[in-house]
Design a protein around this motif. Structure first.
Motif, PDB file in Angstrom:
ATOM      1  N   SER A 432       0.837  -1.198   0.000  1.00 52.68           N
ATOM      2  CA  SER A 432       0.000   0.000   0.000  1.00 52.68           C
ATOM      3  C   SER A 432       0.870   1.245   0.000  1.00 52.68           C
ATOM      4  CB  SER A 432      -0.928  -0.001   1.211  1.00 52.68           C
ATOM      5  OG  SER A 432      -0.188   0.068   2.411  1.00 52.68           O
ATOM      6  N   LYS A 433       0.244   2.343  -0.420  1.00 55.38           N
ATOM      7  CA  LYS A 433       0.877   3.643  -0.412  1.00 55.38           C
ATOM      8  C   LYS A 433      -0.225   4.694  -0.281  1.00 55.38           C
ATOM      9  CE  LYS A 433       4.757   5.944  -2.653  1.00 55.38           C
ATOM     10  NZ  LYS A 433       5.702   5.872  -3.798  1.00 55.38           N
ATOM     11  N   HIS A 434       0.056   5.798   0.463  1.00 54.82           N
ATOM     12  CA  HIS A 434      -1.003   6.772   0.679  1.00 54.82           C
ATOM     13  C   HIS A 434      -0.522   8.174   0.304  1.00 54.82           C
ATOM     14  CE1 HIS A 434       1.186   6.848   4.590  1.00 54.82           C
ATOM     15  NE2 HIS A 434       1.075   8.165   4.389  1.00 54.82           N
ATOM     16  N   VAL A 435      -1.525   9.051   0.058  1.00 57.04           N
ATOM     17  CA  VAL A 435      -1.278  10.479  -0.154  1.00 57.04           C
ATOM     18  C   VAL A 435      -2.294  11.242   0.697  1.00 57.04           C
ATOM     19  CG1 VAL A 435      -0.309  10.251  -2.462  1.00 57.04           C
ATOM     20  CG2 VAL A 435      -2.770  10.550  -2.176  1.00 57.04           C
ATOM     21  N   ARG A 436      -1.948  12.460   1.051  1.00 54.96           N
ATOM     22  CA  ARG A 436      -2.848  13.265   1.859  1.00 54.96           C
ATOM     23  C   ARG A 436      -3.558  14.304   0.987  1.00 54.96           C
ATOM     24  NH1 ARG A 436      -0.672  17.112   6.672  1.00 54.96           N
ATOM     25  NH2 ARG A 436       0.099  18.239   4.824  1.00 54.96           N
ATOM     26  N   VAL A 437      -4.884  14.421   1.187  1.00 51.44           N
ATOM     27  CA  VAL A 437      -5.688  15.397   0.466  1.00 51.44           C
ATOM     28  C   VAL A 437      -6.466  16.211   1.493  1.00 51.44           C
ATOM     29  CG1 VAL A 437      -7.551  15.771  -1.181  1.00 51.44           C
ATOM     30  CG2 VAL A 437      -5.895  13.951  -1.560  1.00 51.44           C
ATOM     31  N   ARG A 438      -6.438  17.494   1.357  1.00 49.39           N
ATOM     32  CA  ARG A 438      -7.142  18.392   2.278  1.00 49.39           C
ATOM     33  C   ARG A 438      -8.273  19.085   1.530  1.00 49.39           C
ATOM     34  NH1 ARG A 438      -3.376  22.152   5.608  1.00 49.39           N
ATOM     35  NH2 ARG A 438      -2.851  20.087   6.437  1.00 49.39           N
TER      36      ARG A 438
END
Length: 440
Positions: A432-438
């Motif tokens: 898995s890999k994640h990114v942050r979105v605001r």
């Protein structure tokens, strides 16, 4: 030029007691003995070594404890008064030895002279060195049980010369080509940094006359008349008699045979089934190449004259085989490389499928709710099963099977979301890999 050293041990007195912090028993004995000399804050060993109170204190303690702790032998001090001397100057060495069953000490001055010997636990030994050099002076202490302890100190003895001999070194020594042919010139370049250089000599290692000079920087050429390996030695000497050396090795070969090596030997698969073909590829770099030979490890051989080739061979029996590649040149030189292949009787066991998420990125990490955000991804996997994205905002996950692409999503509410991409291969491994979105 010469420097002197003194060893100090702090003694803190409080009323009639000593504050001995993190010191072992033997060292404490020395502190107690030193305290007998008077109330002092710091005591120099060199100034009190000849005092009878210290030696008698150690001896008295030895008599009281010799019955049960004879293995406690320790050299507490072995120190030269000066570690740099001139020829003929007297060297002094202070020592202090703690042992309940002390027997004797010996000092080897490393100059071929007789060893100094004694039975006093605290004292000073003296010696004169007659030649310039570096000496490793060793003190050995013995007890009545046969135990011994050793300590070595280094002494530098220099000639009677003016000040300024401290800077004396070979800064660089370069041989342009370490592999040459017979009668081909070898170029040697070097730089020396020395305040009082007297001369340098170069020995090319083939019995020819040494080259002598006195410049700080020089370039020389030399030709070898026979094949072999030669050691080039550069020596530099200053007015103090100090000699420093540096060496380089040169290989001399027959003309046309200077370069001869196997650049690479690769095996396409290191595990195959019986009846399948193993495939190797190789490249040879050689001035005087004549032929190669491949020994497959099962009794069969194959030869050729190509510097670069790809070969295949069928293995019919299970086992592990070492495939060897030999390369020959006209000078009779031979180089070899090998690889190993394992052949299974049925089929190779399932191997782990390596995979990696090379890229997962949001093109608008800051957005407003209900505004479409695009995400791109690249997956490196030879056995990809599927991937899915958890948007973390309560909406359904998105699934797919392509190894790269672009997807979009409208976030349903405000907040910070750690959007996560999951990748699963056919063997069940998940990454898995994640990114942050605001979204605000």
């Amino acid at each position: 030029m010469a420097s002197s050293h003194s060893s100090f041990i702090p003694v803190h007195r409080g009323g009639n007691t000593l504050s001995l912090i993190t010191m072992n028993t033997n060292l404490a004995l020395v502190i107690v003995a030193l305290s007998l000399l008077g109330s002092i804050a710091q005591v120099s060993f060199g100034s009190v070594l000849q005092q009878p109170s210290l030696s008698s204190s150690l001896s008295r303690t030895a008599e009281e404890t010799c019955d049960g702790s004879c293995d406690n032998l320790e050299i507490l001090l072995f120190q030269p008064v000066k570690d740099t001397l001139e020829v003929g100057e007297t060297a002094h060495f202070d020592h202090a030895i703690a042992s309940p069953c002390f027997k004797e000490w010996k000092i080897d001055f490393d100059d071929g002279s007789d060893k100094a010997m004694g039975t006093n636990q605290v004292g000073r030994a003296s010696h004169q060195f007659s030649k310039v050099g570096k000496y490793h002076v060793k003190l050995t202490a013995y007890d009545s049980r046969g135990n011994k302890r050793c300590v070595t100190r280094t002494i530098h003895v220099v000639g009677d010369c003016p000040a300024g001999c401290d800077r004396h070194k070979i800064k660089s020594m370069v041989v342009d080509d370490r592999v040459v042919a017979v009668d081909e010139s070898v170029k040697l370049s070097f730089k020396i940094s020395s305040d009082r250089l007297t001369k340098w000599t170069v020995d090319f290692g083939d019995g020819s006359t040494e080259v002598v000079g006195s410049s700080m920087e020089e370039s020389l050429t030399h030709k070898y008349t026979a094949i072999g390996k030669y050691k080039i030695t550069l020596k530099a000497e200053n007015e103090c008699g100090e000699v420093i050396r540096k060496c380089k090795e040169v290989t001399v070969q027959k003309p046309g045979c200077c370069v001869h090596k196997i650049k690479y030997l690769k095996l396409k698969k290191n595990e195959i089934s019986a009846g399948d073909r193993a495939e190797i590829s190789f490249q040879i770099i050689s001035d005087g190449f004549t032929a190669y030979e491949v020994r497959w490890g099962d009794g069969t051989e194959q030869t050729g004259e190509d510097l670069k080739d790809t070969l295949r061979h069928r293995f019919n029996t299970a086992g592990e085989y070492k495939i060897k590649l030999f390369a020959y040149n006209r000078c009779g030189d031979k180089v070899v490389k090998f690889v190993k292949v394992r052949v299974y009787g049925d089929c190779p066991p399932r191997r782990r499928c390596e995979q990696e998420i090379e890229k997962f990125a949001a093109h608008s990490p800051r957005c407003r709710p209900r505004v479409e955000v695009y995400f791109s991804f690249v997956i490196d996997s030879p056995c990809l099963d599927k991937w899915w994205i958890d948007w973390k905002d309560g909406s359904p996950k998105t699934y797919g099977t392509k190894k790269y692409g672009r997807v979009s999503h409208d976030f349903t509410r405000s907040g910070t979301f750690w959007v996560k991409l999951y990748v699963k291969n056919t063997q069940g491994d998940i990454q898995s890999k994640h990114v942050r979105v605001r979204a605000s």
